[in-house]
Scaffold this active site. Structure first.
Site, PDB file in Angstrom:
ATOM      1  N   HIS A 250       0.806  -1.221   0.000  1.00 16.31           N
ATOM      2  CA  HIS A 250       0.000   0.000   0.000  1.00 16.31           C
ATOM      3  C   HIS A 250       0.843   1.278   0.000  1.00 16.31           C
ATOM      4  O   HIS A 250       0.312   2.375   0.023  1.00 16.31           O
ATOM      5  CB  HIS A 250      -0.924   0.005   1.226  1.00 16.31           C
ATOM      6  CG  HIS A 250      -1.723  -1.254   1.356  1.00 16.31           C
ATOM      7  ND1 HIS A 250      -2.685  -1.613   0.444  1.00 16.31           N
ATOM      8  CD2 HIS A 250      -1.684  -2.263   2.260  1.00 16.31           C
ATOM      9  CE1 HIS A 250      -3.207  -2.786   0.795  1.00 16.31           C
ATOM     10  NE2 HIS A 250      -2.614  -3.190   1.890  1.00 16.31           N
ATOM     11  N   GLY A 268      -7.982  -2.767   1.588  1.00 15.69           N
ATOM     12  CA  GLY A 268      -9.399  -3.118   1.474  1.00 15.69           C
ATOM     13  C   GLY A 268     -10.191  -2.586   2.661  1.00 15.69           C
ATOM     14  O   GLY A 268     -11.307  -2.071   2.511  1.00 15.69           O
TER      15      GLY A 268
END
Ligand SMILES: CCCCCCCCCCCCC/C=C/C(=O)SCCNC(=O)CCNC(=O)[C@H](O)C(C)(C)COP(=O)(O)OP(=O)(O)OC[C@H]1O[C@@H](n2cnc3c(N)ncnc32)[C@H](O)[C@@H]1OP(=O)(O)O
Length: 346
Positions: A250, A268
């Site tokens: 990320h 997510g």
């Protein structure tokens, strides 16, 4: 496609029994997790005793079995809320300010229900050794999240987690693993919440007979109003990671490329946080304690900076929702939220 080694046999693994093990590691907060071997035969799949024993040896000096908790602080709750966009459009938003600031007369910052998704990460992000089972951690994607919140969330708490494996499926090109984390407040036998995290392990399927692929679940498989809320900032994942998920997928462009993505992708659980916050605002009149159950499947990746649009439909006390990326008109998340009641203003 199978990347699991041929020695991996999920049925054989069921025959083993795992000694009860506690372990602790530092992950933003200090958390200690109790693995309960009675919960499921499958537990041994995730709680590879050798792996945990190595952990224990490695952190011998810091182990304190009497002290099993995760200290949740107001600051952590506020950082999380900012990470999922609270007050992102308006710094004095009348509904969202309470999630990031003690308003006058308010004792604590209020907790968004999706904050409890972080409890499961404390036990899981260090990876899990599955005896005889090979998977590439860099190809792991978060597939689904299911959350049940049983009681109003305190702004400060000491928690104990009990972890077990809720499912394992062979999808050929991938393996799907479901991990259940039950969180208790210390000193209480009462459950605070439950998280069921589904991980989609690309390239790790094919470990069973393709004509009868292995499939196990220990839970029953049961489980318009449209609003548009422009959301994420380009720095969204960099802020969200401060809530405890430091997976470089990320934040690191090279790691993202190795995993098959042009640039870092959004967590997510960050997308889920944005969506559920929108539902609390639009359907629950801003009351986070109205949320009972949250279910979401991550359908496609989101890149930080993309605009999320959450559409929701009320069916009785169930809110069906779908989140899309506006720029690509692509559905990225769908699921439902069960609420305790409806406010009269709706
Ligand atoms: C052993 C490992 C343990 C490690 C423990 C670590 C725990 C980690 C904790 C949580 C994770 C932390 C790390 C976080 C990472 C992220 O946040 S990643 C970002 C969020 N996730 C995503 O962006 C994923 C978005 N989704 C996709 O990209 C795709 O949907 C997919 C997952 C790649 C699947 O697409 P595809 O390969 O095209 O699958 P299909 O052909 O459509 O379906 C195949 C079968 O799989 C089932 N399925 C599909 N999607 C999902 C899903 N999201 N979750 C669960 N299952 C899924 C689908 O139903 C098919 O099954 P059958 O119908 O039976 O054939």
């Amino acid at each position: 496609m199978a990347s699991s080694d041929s020695e991996f046999n999920p049925d054989l693994l069921l025959a083993h029994k795992l000694p009860e093990v506690c372990f602790r590691f530092t992950f933003f907060y200090t958390i200690e997790t109790e693995l309960d071997p009675c919960k499921s035969h499958f537990l041994l799949l995730i709680a590879d005793a050798f792996h945990l024993q190595r952990k224990l040896r490695g952190t011998e000096r810091s182990i304190d079995f009497d002290c099993l908790w995760w200290l949740i602080k107001n600051r952590d709750v506020a950082i999380y809320a900012l990470g999922v966009g609270a007050c992102g459009q308006d710094a004095v938003d009348s509904v969202e300010l309470k999630f990031v600031y003690h308003e006058n007369g308010q004792e604590h910052v209020q907790v968004l229900p999706t904050f409890v998704s972080l409890f499961s990460l404390g036990s899981l992000t260090d990876g899990l050794d599955l005896p005889g089972f090979k998977y590439d951690p860099s190809l792991l994607l978060h597939g689904q999240q299911y959350i049940e919140v049983y009681r109003p969330l305190p702004s400060k708490a000491s928690l104990i987690n009990k972890v077990s494996l809720a499912g394992l499926q062979d999808k050929g090109k991938a393996a799907i693993l479901e991990i259940e984390t039950r969180s208790y407040e210390q000193g209480s036998d009462e459950l605070l919440c439950m998280n069921r995290t589904t991980v989609f392990l690309r390239g790790a399927g094919g470990f069973s007979n393709s004509s009868q692929p292995f499939s196990y679940k220990n839970y029953p498989s049961n489980q318009g109003l449209a609003v548009k809320i422009p959301q994420t900032q380009p720095s969204a994942a960099l802020l969200y990671r401060l809530s405890g998920d430091y997976n470089p997928l990320h934040s690191d462009p090279n790691v993202a490329k190795r995993a098959g993505f042009p640039r870092p992708i959004l967590h997510g659980l960050c997308t889920l946080g944005f969506a559920i916050k929108a539902i609390i605002k639009c359907i629950c009149n801003g009351d986070p304690s109205a949320v009972k159950t949250i279910s979401g499947r991550f359908l496609a990746t989101v890149f930080p900076g993309e605009t999320l649009i959450t559409e929701m439909w009320l069916q009785g006390l169930r809110v069906i929702y779908q989140t899309k990326v506006k720029e690509r008109n692509k559905a990225v998340l769908s699921g439902y939220v069960d609420i305790r009641g409806l406010s009269s203003s709706l």
